[in-house]
Design a protein around this motif. Structure first.
Motif, PDB file in Angstrom:
ATOM      1  N   ARG C  88      25.081  13.180  19.570  1.00 14.85           N
ATOM      2  CA  ARG C  88      23.669  13.447  19.777  1.00 14.85           C
ATOM      3  C   ARG C  88      22.842  12.173  19.633  1.00 14.85           C
ATOM      4  O   ARG C  88      21.870  11.975  20.338  1.00 14.85           O
ATOM      5  CB  ARG C  88      23.229  14.454  18.713  1.00 14.85           C
ATOM      6  N   PRO C 114      20.569  19.453  25.914  1.00 14.13           N
ATOM      7  CA  PRO C 114      19.755  20.239  24.979  1.00 14.13           C
ATOM      8  C   PRO C 114      20.267  21.676  24.817  1.00 14.13           C
ATOM      9  O   PRO C 114      20.262  22.216  23.709  1.00 14.13           O
ATOM     10  CB  PRO C 114      18.361  20.222  25.612  1.00 14.13           C
ATOM     11  N   VAL C 119      18.781  23.762  21.508  1.00 13.85           N
ATOM     12  CA  VAL C 119      17.329  23.571  21.497  1.00 13.85           C
ATOM     13  C   VAL C 119      16.673  24.836  22.066  1.00 13.85           C
ATOM     14  O   VAL C 119      17.131  25.371  23.066  1.00 13.85           O
ATOM     15  CB  VAL C 119      16.954  22.342  22.372  1.00 13.85           C
ATOM     16  N   ASP C 123      11.259  24.276  24.142  1.00 13.65           N
ATOM     17  CA  ASP C 123      11.404  22.836  23.925  1.00 13.65           C
ATOM     18  C   ASP C 123      12.280  22.197  24.995  1.00 13.65           C
ATOM     19  O   ASP C 123      12.087  21.035  25.338  1.00 13.65           O
ATOM     20  CB  ASP C 123      12.005  22.571  22.537  1.00 13.65           C
ATOM     21  N   ILE C 124      13.249  22.959  25.498  1.00 17.51           N
ATOM     22  CA  ILE C 124      14.097  22.398  26.560  1.00 17.51           C
ATOM     23  C   ILE C 124      13.222  21.982  27.734  1.00 17.51           C
ATOM     24  O   ILE C 124      13.333  20.873  28.244  1.00 17.51           O
ATOM     25  CB  ILE C 124      15.168  23.409  27.037  1.00 17.51           C
ATOM     26  N   ARG C 127      11.432  18.793  26.959  1.00 13.93           N
ATOM     27  CA  ARG C 127      12.331  17.636  26.944  1.00 13.93           C
ATOM     28  C   ARG C 127      12.739  17.234  28.359  1.00 13.93           C
ATOM     29  O   ARG C 127      12.812  16.051  28.693  1.00 13.93           O
ATOM     30  CB  ARG C 127      13.602  17.966  26.151  1.00 13.93           C
ATOM     31  N   MET C 164      18.462  14.656  25.063  1.00 12.07           N
ATOM     32  CA  MET C 164      19.027  15.006  23.761  1.00 12.07           C
ATOM     33  C   MET C 164      18.368  14.206  22.640  1.00 12.07           C
ATOM     34  O   MET C 164      18.765  14.303  21.487  1.00 12.07           O
ATOM     35  CB  MET C 164      20.537  14.754  23.771  1.00 12.07           C
ATOM     36  N   HIS C 165      17.353  13.413  23.010  1.00 14.48           N
ATOM     37  CA  HIS C 165      16.631  12.552  22.063  1.00 14.48           C
ATOM     38  C   HIS C 165      17.567  11.680  21.240  1.00 14.48           C
ATOM     39  O   HIS C 165      17.554  11.730  20.011  1.00 14.48           O
ATOM     40  CB  HIS C 165      15.741  13.397  21.140  1.00 14.48           C
TER      41      HIS C 165
END
Lengths: 283, 276, 283
Positions: C88, C114, C119, C123-124, C127, C164-165
């Motif tokens: 991640r 995600p 997630v 939020d997906i 993102r 995926m930050h």
């Protein structure tokens, strides 16, 4: 032997909404013994063009002439013709299929109707000419490294002893060392066996180092067709179609603009070095 | 030639049918197919026809698109019809040598022909109005109860969607490999069956090798992006029923009930079903 | 300690036969220690077979070292419980653009990561939108990947890891299969992410031109670290680079040749402008 495209046009998906004119009225002659570069942005029609050279694609309009004869005429032996114009596709190692390296290289000659012995001889000659070591001949092609596989695949085309060799980005995906190896090999084949070579490449530096004539395609048409030096002098136009000139060409342009007395048509490091040394010596 | 194969033949348009939840369309298709085998008289036939054309009209998909699917199974339909004509016992109309054509046979053949046609049209309508991703999502969701008995529902759905993504790539690749082997003088067209089958080896081996290489790469890429099966996974586009989906279910069940009623109460002249 | 640190890492590819007995052992990495600081842009250069891809796979726990330790954000990658947290934090982009896109629509592919880490739906979407925006692919979100160019596909792959930050992105020869335009597109995207978003970048490549943006370069040869330093320092050692089978760009080579011929040109020339300036100063 010469190949001439005469007013060739080619359309994909004819009669549908997605019809694309990939080639537009192209007239082009590939002379005997030349080393020709073919450049163009992705989608400019390069791949379509080279598939016409050996009759894999049939022009929608126009003719492909081999020594003056239309290759799509009735009675013309297209299969034999295809083996005279060896076409090496991109990533040719993806077409290997036999159990041994040698047998794979025999595929072409056998299709030409050679006997087993003849085919093996031709295959061996081809493999040696691309410096595949003898001890690999009986190995499975799938066990070799990427660079070796590429050479075996090229040998598979060379084994048919074609008079014209067309290579679609033969160096794609290889590291710099592998790239020089392949290009040197092609160069020596062209010089020693006097075969005609058409090289499709994205690398202008490679083209500058190797070819005698450069054809640049743009949206399905021949945009420029001349000596590399002369083609690269149009670097501004090349940039407009997503290509560029070799790095040194820009340097020489830059120097000349700043009042240096250097020729602006240098395309290789060697040329540039000499020109700069001369100019600096004079100053 | 390979370009003619169409897969995931989605027809993009904005219609109420397109917007329906894929589960509604899957269930609806199933009910419609069952209903086709319920009718055995003119009234049922008319009802099934009206319902089908009502849906096609709503979907904004040209009828010609829907009929395309028929080409592939046309021969099958003709054979089925011939069997029905020849082997259904009943009142003889024509009798030549050993061949006996009965009134019941002709009728059964016509009905079977219509059933198969509507079956293909109904399922085409579903695939034409639903993207492959939504379709696999719908199947995964409908099959979810099977996970309780440890059926790999998520995995099967994932495999289907990956296959849908890679089939066009492999079709292109086959084309390339064929051309490359033709450039080496290969001949795929002449010779007897055995020779032609043998000439496929230079295409199939590289194709399999490539498929395996792609599979390996893809597995690695999926792992690198933290894929670990269906457990704990969320969805960007979870399936949620909307208001129209409820209405659609209602319409479906009313249609289905009507078909049953027609079968029970308008059962005037008896028509034998296939094989009776 | 840096965000990625390898400490005397060695790795053996082991081939076992059907009975599970070790048959062949090949050392792919030998005593490699690197340290990557948060927010930096690091390049790993090397020819094919130099071990650079093997090293890359250690950096997000696709491989665990045979000897030594790899830490990503302080986590030891060989510990089972760290595998997913490591992946991640360190997103990975691979070479072949076709074989790493999973979904049939761009936005759904970006959502794949995600989704895997659970997630929530709302939020997906956020993102995915951000990631596509940052890679300049927002206009293509509803497209099928099959219709994109190679460079665009790689940008989708980069967006997929961004969503995926991660704290760092590792790119394993992302440009090897692209044309020059695509290569520029990808490298510029990566450089911009590093500069604007502060994402740590590890770029593995065999193109020297691409490492100009890097803060620090590692050169690998035969599984070992051969050179290390800022690009300027690396570019000044032309002969050594050629020994490691790296393709030295025309300009660097020319600068080197001119220096050898006695001209007063500084070492480590990176661009054509720099060389032009240096030559003009000679007047």
């Amino acid at each position: 032997m010469s190949i001439t495209l005469k007013n060739v046009s080619y359309r994909y998906s004819t009669g549908t909404a997605e019809e694309i004119e990939a080639l537009k009225n192209i007239t082009l002659t590939i002379e005997d013994g030349q080393f020709i570069g073919l450049a163009g942005h992705t989608g400019s029609g390069k791949s379509t063009l080279i598939q016409h050279l050996n009759g894999l694609l049939r022009p929608t309009e126009g003719q492909v002439l081999h020594n003056g004869q239309d290759i799509f005429e009735k009675g013309f032996d297209l299969r034999t013709y295809r083996t005279k114009v060896g076409l090496v596709f991109q990533y040719p190692e993806y077409q290997l299929f036999e159990t041994t390296v040698l047998e794979d290289a025999c595929f072409g000659p056998l299709n030409q109707g050679k006997t087993k012995e003849e085919a093996r001889e031709m295959a061996k000659r081809a493999l040696r000419s691309v410096s595949v070591p003898e001890e690999l001949f009986e190995r499975s092609p799938f066990e070799l490294s990427g660079g070796q596989q590429r050479r075996v695949a090229i040998a598979g085309v060379l084994a048919m002893e074609p008079e014209v060799l067309v290579l679609d980005e033969p160096t794609a995906g290889l590291d710099p060392c592998g790239r020089t190896e392949i290009l040197d090999l092609v160069k020596s084949l062209q010089e020693e066996r006097k075969i005609t070579v058409v090289l499709v490449s994205h690398s202008m530096e490679d083209i500058a180092d190797y070819v005698q004539r450069l054809v640049v395609m743009k949206e399905g048409e021949v945009f420029l067709d001349d000596e590399p030096k002369k083609v690269f002098s149009h670097f501004e136009e090349l940039e407009e179609i997503g290509l560029s000139a070799p790095q040194v060409t820009y340097l020489m342009q830059d120097l000349s603009a700043q009042g240096f007395g250097v020729p602006t048509d240098c395309i290789t490091v060697e040329e540039a070095k000499e020109a700069i040394l001369k100019a600096v010596g004079k100053c | 030639m390979l370009k003619d194969i169409t897969l995931g033949q989605f027809y993009p348009a904005e219609s109420k049918i397109h917007a329906l939840d894929p589960r509604v369309k899957l269930v609806g298709t199933l009910l419609y197919v069952v209903s086709l085998f319920l009718f055995h008289n003119l009234a049922g036939f008319l009802l099934a026809t009206a319902f089908l054309f009502f849906l096609i009209h709503m979907s904004k998909v040209p009828v010609s698109y829907i009929l395309r699917g028929l080409k592939a199974i046309f021969i099958l339909m003709v054979i089925t019809a011939i069997f029905n004509v020849l082997f259904t016992p009943g009142t003889t109309i024509v009798h030549v040598w050993k061949i006996r054509i009965t009134w019941e046979g002709v009728r059964a053949a016509v009905f079977m022909f219509i059933r198969l046609t509507y079956l293909v049209m109904g399922t085409s309508l579903m695939t034409l109005t639903t993207t492959p991703t939504r379709l696999t999502d719908g199947m995964e969701s409908l099959m979810a109860p099977l996970e309780k008995i440890h059926a790999p529902v998520h995995e099967v759905a994932m495999m289907m969607s990956i296959a849908l993504r890679f089939i066009p790539l492999l079709v292109d690749e086959t084309d390339k490999i064929m051309k490359a082997q033709m450039a080496r003088g290969a001949d795929f067209e002449s010779g007897n069956f055995w020779r032609r089958a043998k000439s496929m080896v230079p295409i199939l081996v590289p194709l399999f090798v490539s498929a395996f290489r792609r599979a390996g790469d893809l597995a690695l890429a999926m792992e690198a992006r933290c894929y670990q099966g269906g457990e704990g996974r969320t969805k960007m586009k979870p399936l949620v029923y909307g208001r129209n989906d409820g209405k659609a279910y209602a319409v479906l069940w009313i249609y289905f009930a009507a078909m049953i009623l027609v079968r029970i109460f308008l059962n005037l002249p008896h028509v034998p079903l296939l094989g009776h | 300690m840096g965000i990625i640190k390898t400490n005397h890492v060695s790795y053996d590819y082991v081939r076992v036969n059907d009975e599970g007995v070790e048959e062949e052992k090949e050392r792919a990495l030998e005593d490699v220690s690197i340290d990557v600081y948060p927010g930096s842009f690091v390049a790993i250069l090397g020819a094919n077979g130099s071990g650079k891809s093997t090293l890359a796979r250690h950096l997000n726990a696709l491989l665990a070292p045979s000897e030594g330790t790899v830490w990503v954000d302080g986590m030891d990658t060989s510990k089972e419980e760290n595998v997913f947290p490591v992946r991640r934090e360190a997103g990975m982009v691979f070479q072949n653009p076709d074989n790493q896109i999973i979904a049939g629509i761009v936005e759904e592919d970006v959502a794949f990561g995600p989704e895997n880490i659970g997630v929530p739906t709302k939020d997906i979407w956020k993102r995915v939108e951000e990631a596509l925006e940052k890679t300049g692919m927002a206009a293509y979100r509803m497209h099928s990947p099959n219709r994109l160019s190679g460079g665009q596909k790689q940008r989708v792959a980069i967006a997929g890891t961004l969503a995926m930050h991660p704290k760092c992105i590792i790119l394993d020869e992302p440009t090897a299969m692209l044309d020059p335009g695509g290569r520029r597109e990808v490298i510029e995207t990566v450089a911009e992410l590093n500069e604007k978003e502060g994402v740590t970048v590890v770029l593995i490549t065999h193109y020297m031109e691409e490492v100009v943006y890097a803060d620090h370069v590692f050169v690998m040869q035969d599984g070992k670290l051969a050179m290390e330093g800022p690009p300027r320092e690396i570019f000044s050692k032309v002969e050594e680079l050629q020994k490691y089978k790296l393709g030295v760009p025309q300009i660097t080579l020319l600068a080197h040749e001119l220096r050898k011929s006695g001209l007063d040109i500084p070492e480590g020339i990176l661009s054509e402008e720099e060389l032009a300036e240096a030559i003009c100063r000679l007047r």
